[in-house]
Design a protein around this motif. Sequence first.
Motif, PDB file in Angstrom:
ATOM      1  N   LEU A  91      35.998  45.110  48.688  1.00 29.01           N
ATOM      2  CA  LEU A  91      35.844  43.736  49.174  1.00 29.01           C
ATOM      3  C   LEU A  91      35.163  42.866  48.121  1.00 29.01           C
ATOM      4  O   LEU A  91      35.569  41.722  47.864  1.00 29.01           O
ATOM      5  CB  LEU A  91      35.044  43.735  50.475  1.00 29.01           C
ATOM      6  CG  LEU A  91      34.872  42.377  51.162  1.00 29.01           C
ATOM      7  CD1 LEU A  91      36.217  41.822  51.598  1.00 29.01           C
ATOM      8  CD2 LEU A  91      33.938  42.513  52.367  1.00 29.01           C
ATOM      9  N   ILE A  92      34.120  43.408  47.498  1.00 31.51           N
ATOM     10  CA  ILE A  92      33.425  42.675  46.429  1.00 31.51           C
ATOM     11  C   ILE A  92      34.370  42.391  45.270  1.00 31.51           C
ATOM     12  O   ILE A  92      34.415  41.279  44.736  1.00 31.51           O
ATOM     13  CB  ILE A  92      32.201  43.475  45.943  1.00 31.51           C
ATOM     14  CG1 ILE A  92      31.158  43.598  47.059  1.00 31.51           C
ATOM     15  CG2 ILE A  92      31.589  42.823  44.709  1.00 31.51           C
ATOM     16  CD1 ILE A  92      30.015  44.529  46.727  1.00 31.51           C
ATOM     17  N   ALA A  93      35.164  43.402  44.900  1.00 30.82           N
ATOM     18  CA  ALA A  93      36.069  43.247  43.763  1.00 30.82           C
ATOM     19  C   ALA A  93      37.121  42.177  44.020  1.00 30.82           C
ATOM     20  O   ALA A  93      37.366  41.300  43.184  1.00 30.82           O
ATOM     21  CB  ALA A  93      36.739  44.589  43.458  1.00 30.82           C
ATOM     22  N   LEU A  94      37.762  42.222  45.192  1.00 28.35           N
ATOM     23  CA  LEU A  94      38.825  41.262  45.495  1.00 28.35           C
ATOM     24  C   LEU A  94      38.280  39.845  45.634  1.00 28.35           C
ATOM     25  O   LEU A  94      38.892  38.884  45.175  1.00 28.35           O
ATOM     26  CB  LEU A  94      39.553  41.676  46.771  1.00 28.35           C
ATOM     27  CG  LEU A  94      40.428  42.928  46.657  1.00 28.35           C
ATOM     28  CD1 LEU A  94      41.017  43.285  48.014  1.00 28.35           C
ATOM     29  CD2 LEU A  94      41.549  42.712  45.650  1.00 28.35           C
ATOM     30  N   ALA A  95      37.131  39.703  46.302  1.00 34.64           N
ATOM     31  CA  ALA A  95      36.546  38.379  46.475  1.00 34.64           C
ATOM     32  C   ALA A  95      36.169  37.772  45.132  1.00 34.64           C
ATOM     33  O   ALA A  95      36.282  36.562  44.924  1.00 34.64           O
ATOM     34  CB  ALA A  95      35.321  38.460  47.380  1.00 34.64           C
ATOM     35  N   THR A  96      35.726  38.602  44.194  1.00 32.81           N
ATOM     36  CA  THR A  96      35.310  38.111  42.879  1.00 32.81           C
ATOM     37  C   THR A  96      36.507  37.758  42.015  1.00 32.81           C
ATOM     38  O   THR A  96      36.516  36.727  41.330  1.00 32.81           O
ATOM     39  CB  THR A  96      34.450  39.166  42.160  1.00 32.81           C
ATOM     40  OG1 THR A  96      33.317  39.486  42.967  1.00 32.81           O
ATOM     41  CG2 THR A  96      33.988  38.663  40.802  1.00 32.81           C
ATOM     42  N   ALA A  97      37.549  38.606  42.053  1.00 30.34           N
ATOM     43  CA  ALA A  97      38.670  38.447  41.129  1.00 30.34           C
ATOM     44  C   ALA A  97      39.699  37.423  41.580  1.00 30.34           C
ATOM     45  O   ALA A  97      40.538  37.005  40.789  1.00 30.34           O
ATOM     46  CB  ALA A  97      39.369  39.795  40.923  1.00 30.34           C
TER      47      ALA A  97
END
Length: 699
Positions: A91-97
Amino acid sequence: MTGVYNPLLVCLSLVVAFLASYTAVELSGGLNTLAGAKRRPLWLAGGAVSMGVGIWSMHFIGMLAFSLPVEVGYDLAATTASLFLAIGVSLIALATASRGVLSSARLCIAGTVMGIGVAAMHFTGMHAMQMSPGIAYTIWRVALSVGVAIAASMAALWLAFTLRASDVQNVVVKRLGAAFIMALAITGMHYVGMSAADFAAGSICLSVGKLDARWLALIVTATSFTVLVGTLALLGFHTSSLSISLRRANRQLHYLGTHDALTNLPNRQQLSLRIAQAIAECSRRESPFAVLFIDLDGFKSINDSLGHSVGDDLLKACAERLRQDVPPTAMVARLGGDEFVIVVEHVVEPSSAEALANGVLRRLSQEIDVNGLPLRVSASVGVAFYPRDGSNAGELLHSADAAMYVAKQSGRNTFRVFEPQMNHTTLKSLILQRDLHRALTGGELSVSFQPKFSVASQSVTGVEALIRWRHPELGEIPPLEFIPIAERSGLIVGIGDWVVREVCSNIALWDAQGLPPVCVAVNLSPIQFNVQDLVARIDTLIGAAGVDPRRLMFEITETTAMQNIEKTSRTIEALQSRGYTVAIDDFGTGYSSLAYLQRFRFDQIKVDGSFMRDLVAGGRRGSALLSAVMTLARALQIEVVAEGVETESQFLTLRELACDQMQGFLLSRPLTAVELPAFLRSVADRIVTAGGACVTQAE
């Protein structure tokens, strides 16, 4: 106690890591293309689950690839916790990228959190084995695995962010390459972490019987492949739908770029292409075609008085009538405003185009019902032929426009076929527009003054300021010719300010010469009158000259007054409250609504010169009309001034009707600023003054 790795499962973990990485890159791109904010949280949550399952599956397949000489199982609670850690990290990765700007600080923070989360997932999964004695770890290898996890996370975020846009060149190949690099980094981190684990000799697994390793391997592998492949298929469907939507949007954008939004007719760009095609085709066949330039007559007054919504509906109705009145192969286009163009191919005889022009005039002049309001407009049409009147679209439109301009000057509601001498009229208009800037600052403009007289005593009651332009090459340019050009070019406000300053300067000069005080009337154009700070601008100009506001009268036309009734009332009241007087000019040429005389509370009515001509031609009928206006005005204490008085018989009729004032060549032509002082001295004993104010019957 040492273990061995199953090569097949190691390769399988790499494949799952690749699928998870590619899914992450595709998901970031899919999230980036979402237009609706409401759908984004759902896609973000679903993507995090899919990507998290992929990362978690890779981790457990990698663990299952490691075989110990004892039977191994896994604790359900710890295994589930590791899964949720993987989903949170995703979730952190997708929200950031997928959103925002990936600054260096944001990349470091998100990459560190994500890397620690991946490492936590790994060691939580290791804890799920519940070995006894517990697993010992080599600290530096643990630190190395965390560092690799953080570095891998930063690299993954940067690659996903960089390749999220679908318009990147060779995006699919680059995403596949990025996914392979990310897969190597993720598996490398996992196996570095595994190498940090030290299993003591004689260790046993306390989770045996809870989650069987062989069944877990089968379930994890099947689940991960199903989820990841299903996600990629869904993304493919979304991308396909998005492509269809983009194609539809591109078609719509292309249509909007080539058609008028209001009438759905082709616009200027499409018209130019059609004329170019017609030229190419007609050149081969050696057959002419016609271009008709159409401009609606009286549209501006309807648009200004009834509002833009009524004007828009009227334009749409006119466009529909033009469509119905042309051959199927002809094109009807809208250039903008109330201008339309018809292109008719295969015109063998000029009479065919002329017949079409007559049909257009007839159809447009018929009554049009707009929201229950019956309206009528006419049109002026100019006709040009290829190749006689132009060899390209620009020349043909210019020729047709010049012919239309002549049709307007010929009385409107008619058509004219282009003739070479018509270019002179159009060229002169362009020259005047160019030189008007110079005239304003170069001393070419001047003000003349036409006296007004009392009908009863023939005393001077005031003067009207009239602007003049003497062009150095073209000579005297009539105001009716250059004022419309000034309005179209936006110079009219500056010219209006110049007139007020010039009038104030002359008033100050007359006072310094000891001449009797007279009132000066100044005309306000529609554009001037609608300037937001009109009253403040006038106050500033007159205050700077030190002139008494009571020495000035401002004249507006009926059409100007009716454009916005509420605003007109407020502006008139504001002017009168400061001491200025206000007159309605050219009364009888516009709406002639007597009911509005009471609402607007004008100080003077200036009856148009056409009434004076009707006094002779219309006999009693002409006198009756003028008498009716004066009777109502007198009841409202509004003074009446007759314009255009040129004959003795007109003067006698006005005296019989007890008209208040008159203006015209019979008693005085317009006088220059140099001539007026001498005239005022000669009639000093016949100048009517009221304490320096403009004279009105109300006083």
